[in-house]
Design a protein around this motif. Structure first.
Motif, PDB file in Angstrom:
ATOM      1  N   LEU A   1      56.155  15.828  -8.164  1.00  0.00           N
ATOM      2  CA  LEU A   1      54.723  16.104  -8.241  1.00  0.00           C
ATOM      3  C   LEU A   1      54.080  15.355  -9.409  1.00  0.00           C
ATOM      4  O   LEU A   1      54.539  15.463 -10.549  1.00  0.00           O
ATOM      5  N   TRP A   2      53.022  14.615  -9.110  1.00  0.00           N
ATOM      6  CA  TRP A   2      52.251  13.940 -10.157  1.00  0.00           C
ATOM      7  C   TRP A   2      50.883  14.600 -10.246  1.00  0.00           C
ATOM      8  O   TRP A   2      50.177  14.742  -9.250  1.00  0.00           O
ATOM      9  N   ILE A   3      50.547  15.008 -11.463  1.00  0.00           N
ATOM     10  CA  ILE A   3      49.298  15.731 -11.707  1.00  0.00           C
ATOM     11  C   ILE A   3      48.247  14.773 -12.222  1.00  0.00           C
ATOM     12  O   ILE A   3      48.384  14.194 -13.312  1.00  0.00           O
ATOM     13  N   GLY A   4      47.201  14.585 -11.424  1.00  0.00           N
ATOM     14  CA  GLY A   4      46.073  13.783 -11.879  1.00  0.00           C
ATOM     15  C   GLY A   4      45.139  14.643 -12.706  1.00  0.00           C
ATOM     16  O   GLY A   4      44.808  15.765 -12.320  1.00  0.00           O
ATOM     17  N   ILE A   5      44.731  14.120 -13.858  1.00  0.00           N
ATOM     18  CA  ILE A   5      43.889  14.884 -14.776  1.00  0.00           C
ATOM     19  C   ILE A   5      42.641  14.085 -15.144  1.00  0.00           C
ATOM     20  O   ILE A   5      42.715  12.910 -15.499  1.00  0.00           O
ATOM     21  N   GLY A   6      41.508  14.758 -15.052  1.00  0.00           N
ATOM     22  CA  GLY A   6      40.269  14.253 -15.616  1.00  0.00           C
ATOM     23  C   GLY A   6      39.756  15.309 -16.571  1.00  0.00           C
ATOM     24  O   GLY A   6      39.824  16.500 -16.261  1.00  0.00           O
TER      25      GLY A   6
ATOM     26  N   THR B   1      46.166   9.691 -15.482  1.00  0.00           N
ATOM     27  CA  THR B   1      44.744   9.762 -15.803  1.00  0.00           C
ATOM     28  C   THR B   1      44.194   8.356 -16.020  1.00  0.00           C
ATOM     29  O   THR B   1      44.908   7.356 -15.859  1.00  0.00           O
ATOM     30  N   ILE B   2      42.952   8.258 -16.407  1.00  0.00           N
ATOM     31  CA  ILE B   2      42.313   6.984 -16.696  1.00  0.00           C
ATOM     32  C   ILE B   2      42.765   6.495 -18.075  1.00  0.00           C
ATOM     33  O   ILE B   2      43.101   7.299 -18.957  1.00  0.00           O
ATOM     34  N   ASP B   3      42.772   5.167 -18.271  1.00  0.00           N
ATOM     35  CA  ASP B   3      43.327   4.626 -19.515  1.00  0.00           C
ATOM     36  C   ASP B   3      42.518   4.990 -20.752  1.00  0.00           C
ATOM     37  O   ASP B   3      43.050   5.000 -21.870  1.00  0.00           O
ATOM     38  N   THR B   4      41.249   5.337 -20.589  1.00  0.00           N
ATOM     39  CA  THR B   4      40.446   5.743 -21.742  1.00  0.00           C
ATOM     40  C   THR B   4      40.879   7.099 -22.293  1.00  0.00           C
ATOM     41  O   THR B   4      40.429   7.496 -23.374  1.00  0.00           O
ATOM     42  N   LYS B   5      41.727   7.808 -21.567  1.00  0.00           N
ATOM     43  CA  LYS B   5      42.248   9.098 -22.030  1.00  0.00           C
ATOM     44  C   LYS B   5      43.657   8.969 -22.602  1.00  0.00           C
ATOM     45  O   LYS B   5      44.305   9.976 -22.884  1.00  0.00           O
TER      46      LYS B   5
ATOM     47  N   PRO C   1      56.033  12.265 -18.696  1.00  0.00           N
ATOM     48  CA  PRO C   1      55.463  10.951 -18.972  1.00  0.00           C
ATOM     49  C   PRO C   1      53.971  10.955 -18.658  1.00  0.00           C
ATOM     50  O   PRO C   1      53.506  11.710 -17.792  1.00  0.00           O
ATOM     51  N   LEU C   2      53.224  10.118 -19.361  1.00  0.00           N
ATOM     52  CA  LEU C   2      51.794   9.985 -19.125  1.00  0.00           C
ATOM     53  C   LEU C   2      51.517   8.587 -18.587  1.00  0.00           C
ATOM     54  O   LEU C   2      51.759   7.594 -19.264  1.00  0.00           O
ATOM     55  N   GLN C   3      51.040   8.508 -17.342  1.00  0.00           N
ATOM     56  CA  GLN C   3      50.696   7.233 -16.723  1.00  0.00           C
ATOM     57  C   GLN C   3      49.175   7.083 -16.728  1.00  0.00           C
ATOM     58  O   GLN C   3      48.454   7.995 -16.325  1.00  0.00           O
ATOM     59  N   THR C   4      48.692   5.927 -17.192  1.00  0.00           N
ATOM     60  CA  THR C   4      47.252   5.701 -17.228  1.00  0.00           C
ATOM     61  C   THR C   4      46.896   4.454 -16.421  1.00  0.00           C
ATOM     62  O   THR C   4      47.688   3.517 -16.321  1.00  0.00           O
ATOM     63  N   PHE C   5      45.680   4.451 -15.880  1.00  0.00           N
ATOM     64  CA  PHE C   5      45.223   3.363 -15.027  1.00  0.00           C
ATOM     65  C   PHE C   5      43.787   2.990 -15.394  1.00  0.00           C
ATOM     66  O   PHE C   5      42.981   3.861 -15.738  1.00  0.00           O
TER      67      PHE C   5
ATOM     68  N   ALA D   1      44.056   8.877  -9.840  1.00  0.00           N
ATOM     69  CA  ALA D   1      45.186   8.683 -10.764  1.00  0.00           C
ATOM     70  C   ALA D   1      46.469   9.260 -10.197  1.00  0.00           C
ATOM     71  O   ALA D   1      47.545   8.655 -10.318  1.00  0.00           O
ATOM     72  N   ALA D   2      46.376  10.439  -9.578  1.00  0.00           N
ATOM     73  CA  ALA D   2      47.569  11.038  -8.975  1.00  0.00           C
ATOM     74  C   ALA D   2      48.123  10.142  -7.873  1.00  0.00           C
ATOM     75  O   ALA D   2      49.339   9.940  -7.760  1.00  0.00           O
ATOM     76  N   LEU D   3      47.233   9.582  -7.062  1.00  0.00           N
ATOM     77  CA  LEU D   3      47.665   8.707  -5.975  1.00  0.00           C
ATOM     78  C   LEU D   3      48.249   7.400  -6.504  1.00  0.00           C
ATOM     79  O   LEU D   3      49.249   6.895  -5.980  1.00  0.00           O
TER      80      LEU D   3
END
Length: 276
Positions: A96-101, A134-138, A154-158, A188-190
């Motif tokens: 499970l990947w949790i997308g966060i805004g 999440t977005i890379d600005t976060k 892990p934290l993945q940013t895009f 981000a989750a996708l």
């Protein structure tokens, strides 16, 4: 390996987490050579190759006469009745990947509470969470970093242009105006599940054995777009659409400024589990 199988001898991938259940009861059934049903919904199946020739594990759908115990392998959080005579356990591959805004300055507690509420509402196992996206600005958001460090996620940013290329069910014109993409949490989750899938496909020989419901199509082609999320069937891309949580009384941060008071959560399930 001895022909006498025990629960500890199952070559379960190191990234999987033990969930709730009667582990003693299932171990005893395996040790006695009794019929144990395995229901595997996600995760690698390579562990099955290490089983001794004579074992008592059977898989869902096989002709089983008498089941004495059951092993679930999924991202679902099941509640087993203590009165049940059939011992059951559950393994949780990290899929499970949790997308966060979130608003700037949002604290760890609000983010963590939002994730817990989503997991509870959708019967998802927190131990099946692979990471946060999440977005890379976060990338420097203190609350997110504290949570990821505490939970070993892990934290993945895009970048916004990558996120904006992803089709999502709930785009927002407000988000587009503020951060340059109509979706952060869902997109981000996708993006995370495609990034992990494409990365693992390059390194794992059993990739096609880890597809949800034994699907083969997910690992037959990679998307040619920047993110694209073309690796999963459309209906299985997003497990939980975005959910918005707000804090009525956000605490004061340093300098007397109010901390962020809103978090958006979305959940996507990856066909390949995350391994540390």
């Amino acid at each position: 390996m001895s022909d006498e199988l025990t629960l500890d001898m199952l070559d379960i991938p190191s990234g999987w987490r033990r969930g709730e259940g009667d582990w003693t009861g299932v171990a005893a059934a395996i040790a006695r050579g009794e019929t144990v049903e395995v229901i595997q919904e996600v995760g690698s199946t390579l562990w099955q190759n290490s089983l001794p020739e004579k074992h008592s594990l059977y898989w869902e759908g096989e002709n089983i006469s008498t089941i004495k115990a059951r092993i679930w392998i999924s991202f679902t959080q099941r509640r087993f009745s203590p009165e049940s005579a059939l011992p059951k356990v559950q393994w949780h591959p990290r899929v499970l990947w949790i997308g966060i805004g979130c608003e700037r300055g949002t604290g760890r507690e609000l983010i963590e509470t939002a994730i817990k509420q989503v997991c509870r509402a959708y019967h998802l196992a927190e131990s099946a969470i692979a990471g946060i996206a999440t977005i890379d600005t976060k990338a420097g958001e203190v609350g997110l970093l504290e949570l990821c460090q505490a939970r070993n996620w892990p934290l993945q940013t895009f970048a916004a242009d990558i996120l904006s290329s992803v089709e999502v069910p709930n785009p927002s014109n407000i988000a587009l105006k503020e951060v340059g993409t109509p979706s952060v949490a869902e997109a981000a989750a996708l993006c995370a599940i495609e990034l992990i899938s494409c990365t693992m496909l390059d390194n794992r020989q059993d990739a096609c054995a880890t597809i949800l419901n034994n699907r083969q199509d997910a690992c037959e082609a990679k998307s040619e777009s920047a993110c694209g999320v073309g690796i999963l069937p459309a209906r299985e891309k997003l497990l939980v659409p975005k959910q918005i949580f707000r804090s009525k009384n956000p605490p004061l941060s340093k300098g007397g400024v109010r901390a962020g008071s809103a978090v958006t959560v979305a959940v996507a399930v990856c066909p390949i589990e995350y391994l540390e």
